[in-house]
Scaffold this active site. Structure first.
Site, PDB file in Angstrom:
ATOM      1  N   LEU A  10      18.544 -69.508  52.759  1.00  0.00           N
ATOM      2  CA  LEU A  10      19.527 -70.264  53.552  1.00  0.00           C
ATOM      3  C   LEU A  10      20.894 -69.584  53.545  1.00  0.00           C
ATOM      4  O   LEU A  10      21.862 -70.122  54.073  1.00  0.00           O
ATOM      5  CB  LEU A  10      19.654 -71.700  53.024  1.00  0.00           C
ATOM      6  CG  LEU A  10      18.362 -72.525  53.040  1.00  0.00           C
ATOM      7  CD1 LEU A  10      18.636 -73.948  52.546  1.00  0.00           C
ATOM      8  CD2 LEU A  10      17.741 -72.566  54.435  1.00  0.00           C
ATOM      9  N   GLN A  12      23.623 -66.178  54.226  1.00  0.00           N
ATOM     10  CA  GLN A  12      24.042 -65.517  55.475  1.00  0.00           C
ATOM     11  C   GLN A  12      22.946 -64.597  56.012  1.00  0.00           C
ATOM     12  O   GLN A  12      22.617 -64.640  57.201  1.00  0.00           O
ATOM     13  CB  GLN A  12      25.324 -64.704  55.267  1.00  0.00           C
ATOM     14  CG  GLN A  12      25.892 -64.182  56.592  1.00  0.00           C
ATOM     15  CD  GLN A  12      26.841 -62.999  56.443  1.00  0.00           C
ATOM     16  OE1 GLN A  12      27.022 -62.461  55.345  1.00  0.00           O
ATOM     17  NE2 GLN A  12      27.450 -62.594  57.538  1.00  0.00           N
ATOM     18  N   ASP A  49      15.188 -72.075  42.334  1.00  0.00           N
ATOM     19  CA  ASP A  49      16.363 -71.546  41.636  1.00  0.00           C
ATOM     20  C   ASP A  49      15.924 -70.192  41.069  1.00  0.00           C
ATOM     21  O   ASP A  49      14.988 -70.132  40.255  1.00  0.00           O
ATOM     22  CB  ASP A  49      16.740 -72.527  40.507  1.00  0.00           C
ATOM     23  CG  ASP A  49      17.841 -71.994  39.603  1.00  0.00           C
ATOM     24  OD1 ASP A  49      18.184 -70.800  39.700  1.00  0.00           O
ATOM     25  OD2 ASP A  49      18.344 -72.787  38.782  1.00  0.00           O
ATOM     26  N   TYR A 138      30.790 -57.931  40.983  1.00  0.00           N
ATOM     27  CA  TYR A 138      29.797 -57.778  42.055  1.00  0.00           C
ATOM     28  C   TYR A 138      29.305 -56.332  42.104  1.00  0.00           C
ATOM     29  O   TYR A 138      28.101 -56.066  42.191  1.00  0.00           O
ATOM     30  CB  TYR A 138      30.457 -58.180  43.368  1.00  0.00           C
ATOM     31  CG  TYR A 138      29.599 -58.119  44.592  1.00  0.00           C
ATOM     32  CD1 TYR A 138      28.566 -59.025  44.813  1.00  0.00           C
ATOM     33  CD2 TYR A 138      29.847 -57.163  45.590  1.00  0.00           C
ATOM     34  CE1 TYR A 138      27.810 -58.980  45.969  1.00  0.00           C
ATOM     35  CE2 TYR A 138      29.099 -57.110  46.748  1.00  0.00           C
ATOM     36  CZ  TYR A 138      28.078 -58.025  46.926  1.00  0.00           C
ATOM     37  OH  TYR A 138      27.334 -57.982  48.079  1.00  0.00           O
TER      38      TYR A 138
HETATM   39  N1  SER Z   1      30.021 -58.501  52.363  1.00  0.00           N
HETATM   40  C1  SER Z   1      30.027 -58.333  50.947  1.00  0.00           C
HETATM   41  C2  SER Z   1      31.254 -58.872  50.324  1.00  0.00           C
HETATM   42  O1  SER Z   1      32.276 -58.812  50.959  1.00  0.00           O
HETATM   43  C3  SER Z   1      29.899 -56.891  50.599  1.00  0.00           C
HETATM   44  O2  SER Z   1      28.629 -56.611  50.225  1.00  0.00           O
HETATM   45  O3  SER Z   1      31.203 -59.295  49.216  1.00  0.00           O
END
Ligand code: SER
Length: 314
Positions: A10, A12, A49, A138
């Protein structure tokens, strides 16, 4: 015949990837899963999950999946706000999905990102193989994910494949907490208000791609002849690189009075500054024929048209 389990269905990418895969392989052959219940009923769906390894394994087995596409993750800005949660979700989910792929002998896909690069990476035409010392949680997750996916291929023979996506622009489901999201928001605001205040500063270049090209890239990479793949995790892919003024100029070709102003968010700006200005996708082109249909102006025309239809229906 493919039988595909998708996590984060669900989100993007997942929300559109599910439909794309169902149109290619048949609705009944694609099991969508997410932590939230789905309102759509256009194919099999289960709550999952991704930190629950047992349930993930059971679902893959029951569905007789031969492929897993692991899309569930926190994006860069959200991950920076809560790095511990990002580690647990992004890495925990990934290890679980790789383990299911190993145990059930599934083909495996997960997206990496331009976030896997950092300030010491060459900024222009960033090569496929280069320095990767990201400074965000990230990015740390994405580099670790690339390495782990390679490890599962070399150590266990799991057919792992991945791409480093740039910012993805789409109109179906909004992105959740990324740095490149301004390039999505700007289209919504252009239609609703005729103006946009950018949290990313003038002159900040980042790579972007329109969602239809991103979905096709996933299908093409997964169908690619494995003997041609020198790289696996993960291929640089991109369609364009622009800064906020350039996307505004593209919007003005349709909405002449559109105005752009700035209120820079220091955290997301710092993330953007640590990423490449433009990446080189030649390895993806050579090894599996990566190609795109949409440049900036084609994307703008389609986004504005689709968003107008969406707001008219709402
Ligand atoms: N679109 C992502 C972000 O901005 C990059 O992988 O975190």
């Amino acid at each position: 015949m493919k039988r595909i389990l998708i996590t984060g269905a669900l989100g993007q990418i997942g929300s559109e990837l599910t439909g794309k895969l169902r149109s290619v392989y048949g609705a009944e052959n694609v099991l969508a899963t997410d932590i939230r219940p789905s309102e759509e009923a256009d194919g099999p769906f289960e709550i999952l999950d991704v930190t629950d390894a047992k349930r993930m394994g059971e679902l893959a087995k029951e569905f007789k999946a031969d492929t897993i596409m692991h899309m569930a993750a926190l994006l860069s800005a959200k991950a920076e706000e809560n790095p511990q949660l990002a580690w647990n979700l992004n890495m925990g989910g990934l290890v679980n999905a790789l383990e299911v792929a190993r145990e059930e002998k599934l083909q495996f896909f997960t997206p990496s990102s331009i976030g896997a690069f950092g300030p010491s990476t060459p900024k222009q035409d960033t090569p496929q193989d280069t320095l990767q010392r990201p400074t965000t949680m990230y990015g740390v997750n994405k580099v670790a994910g690339e390495l782990l996916s390679d490890y599962y291929f070399h150590r266990f023979g799991v057919d792992t494949r991945g791409v480093r996506f740039p910012g993805l622009v789409s109109y179906v489901t909004p992105p959740g907490g990324g740095t490149t999201d301004y390039a999505v928001d700007i289209y919504y605001q252009a239609i609703e208000k005729g103006m946009y205040t950018s949290y990313i500063a003038e002159g900040t270049y980042m790579d972007m791609m329109y969602m239809p090209d991103a979905l096709q890239a996933i299908v093409d990479l997964m169908e690619a002849d494995p003997s041609k793949l020198v790289h696996r995790n993960a291929f640089n892919v991109t369609a364009m690189s622009f800064e906020p003024e350039e996307i505004a100029a593209s919007i003005r070709r349709h909405i002449p009075d559109f105005s752009l102003s700035y209120d820079v968010d220091p955290m997301r700006q710092a993330i953007a500054d640590s990423w490449p200005d433009s990446i080189d996708a030649s390895a993806a082109k050579e090894e599996w024929g990566f190609r795109v249909k949409f440049g900036l102006d084609e994307m703008t025309a389609d986004m504005l048209e689709k968003l107008k239809q969406k707001t008219a229906r709402a």
